[in-house]
Design a protein around this motif. Sequence first.
Motif, PDB file in Angstrom:
ATOM      1  N   GLU A 274     -60.327  67.845 -35.589  1.00 47.46           N
ATOM      2  CA  GLU A 274     -59.791  68.952 -36.383  1.00 47.46           C
ATOM      3  C   GLU A 274     -59.637  68.580 -37.853  1.00 47.46           C
ATOM      4  O   GLU A 274     -59.932  69.369 -38.747  1.00 47.46           O
ATOM      5  CB  GLU A 274     -58.447  69.400 -35.812  1.00 47.46           C
ATOM      6  N   THR A 275     -59.193  67.346 -38.108  1.00 51.19           N
ATOM      7  CA  THR A 275     -58.883  66.925 -39.472  1.00 51.19           C
ATOM      8  C   THR A 275     -60.060  66.293 -40.195  1.00 51.19           C
ATOM      9  O   THR A 275     -60.291  66.581 -41.379  1.00 51.19           O
ATOM     10  CB  THR A 275     -57.712  65.910 -39.449  1.00 51.19           C
ATOM     11  N   ALA A 276     -60.796  65.423 -39.520  1.00 52.80           N
ATOM     12  CA  ALA A 276     -61.759  64.579 -40.225  1.00 52.80           C
ATOM     13  C   ALA A 276     -63.233  64.856 -39.943  1.00 52.80           C
ATOM     14  O   ALA A 276     -64.084  64.324 -40.643  1.00 52.80           O
ATOM     15  CB  ALA A 276     -61.453  63.114 -39.917  1.00 52.80           C
ATOM     16  N   CYS A 277     -63.555  65.642 -38.933  1.00 52.66           N
ATOM     17  CA  CYS A 277     -64.958  65.968 -38.675  1.00 52.66           C
ATOM     18  C   CYS A 277     -65.315  67.211 -39.481  1.00 52.66           C
ATOM     19  O   CYS A 277     -64.734  68.275 -39.279  1.00 52.66           O
ATOM     20  CB  CYS A 277     -65.215  66.181 -37.190  1.00 52.66           C
TER      21      CYS A 277
ATOM     22  N   PRO B 202     -64.433  66.637 -29.511  1.00 53.56           N
ATOM     23  CA  PRO B 202     -64.774  67.985 -29.060  1.00 53.56           C
ATOM     24  C   PRO B 202     -66.107  68.430 -29.659  1.00 53.56           C
ATOM     25  O   PRO B 202     -66.336  68.286 -30.854  1.00 53.56           O
ATOM     26  CB  PRO B 202     -63.613  68.839 -29.594  1.00 53.56           C
ATOM     27  N   ALA B 203     -66.977  68.940 -28.810  1.00 55.36           N
ATOM     28  CA  ALA B 203     -68.347  69.252 -29.199  1.00 55.36           C
ATOM     29  C   ALA B 203     -68.454  70.193 -30.390  1.00 55.36           C
ATOM     30  O   ALA B 203     -69.349  70.034 -31.216  1.00 55.36           O
ATOM     31  CB  ALA B 203     -69.096  69.834 -28.006  1.00 55.36           C
ATOM     32  N   GLN B 204     -67.571  71.160 -30.488  1.00 57.25           N
ATOM     33  CA  GLN B 204     -67.705  72.143 -31.555  1.00 57.25           C
ATOM     34  C   GLN B 204     -67.468  71.529 -32.937  1.00 57.25           C
ATOM     35  O   GLN B 204     -67.890  72.086 -33.933  1.00 57.25           O
ATOM     36  CB  GLN B 204     -66.779  73.331 -31.335  1.00 57.25           C
ATOM     37  N   ARG B 205     -66.797  70.365 -33.027  1.00 59.05           N
ATOM     38  CA  ARG B 205     -66.511  69.759 -34.326  1.00 59.05           C
ATOM     39  C   ARG B 205     -67.305  68.492 -34.558  1.00 59.05           C
ATOM     40  O   ARG B 205     -67.461  68.053 -35.689  1.00 59.05           O
ATOM     41  CB  ARG B 205     -65.022  69.436 -34.447  1.00 59.05           C
ATOM     42  N   ALA B 206     -67.779  67.837 -33.501  1.00 59.63           N
ATOM     43  CA  ALA B 206     -68.389  66.519 -33.660  1.00 59.63           C
ATOM     44  C   ALA B 206     -69.745  66.593 -34.331  1.00 59.63           C
ATOM     45  O   ALA B 206     -70.067  65.769 -35.165  1.00 59.63           O
ATOM     46  CB  ALA B 206     -68.514  65.832 -32.299  1.00 59.63           C
TER      47      ALA B 206
END
Length: 183
Positions: free
Chosen positions: A16-19, A175-179
Amino acid sequence: MTASPTPGGIAARLAETACVNHPFTLTDGTRLSAYFDEYRLAANPSLLRDTARAMVSLIPDETEALAGIELGGVPLVVALSAATGLPASFLRRLPKRYGSRRQIEGADITGQRTVLVDDVVRSGGQLLAMARMLRVAGAPVSAAVCVLERPLGGRKLLAEQHITLHALLTEEDLPAQRAGDAA
């Protein structure tokens, strides 16, 4: 003492924060559609503290000192030093061109079993160069820790030089949506 955060909880917070889902160019020219922004991690005091606490279990028992690689490893090594009580040193890619003219700053780690600290490990080349520098300076290195490991050969390269890589997370943990293809 507060319990160490679980890697799963840290993974969601780091994602959430860094990707960041934004184009990014690596030093070798490779373009990514997303990346891991270590500055966002370092700028978030509670996330940095919790990430360091989660990484404490990765530090081998025989460790006597920590060494953070500029720039992403420096805030991590400070937080890990505070969490473990181990002395920290700070590694520059090149010696400082003025003042101390040093490449290794902070605690004197000569003769101390030292663990390298960095944010992301890809090919392992930077960690290997820093391990060689520390070994020449008299600090034995047999382990490295990182927040995120990308599967680009770093673990194998380091193992060939008798350095064990301990990663808090791999891309699969995010989490796939952010990675995306986070650097």
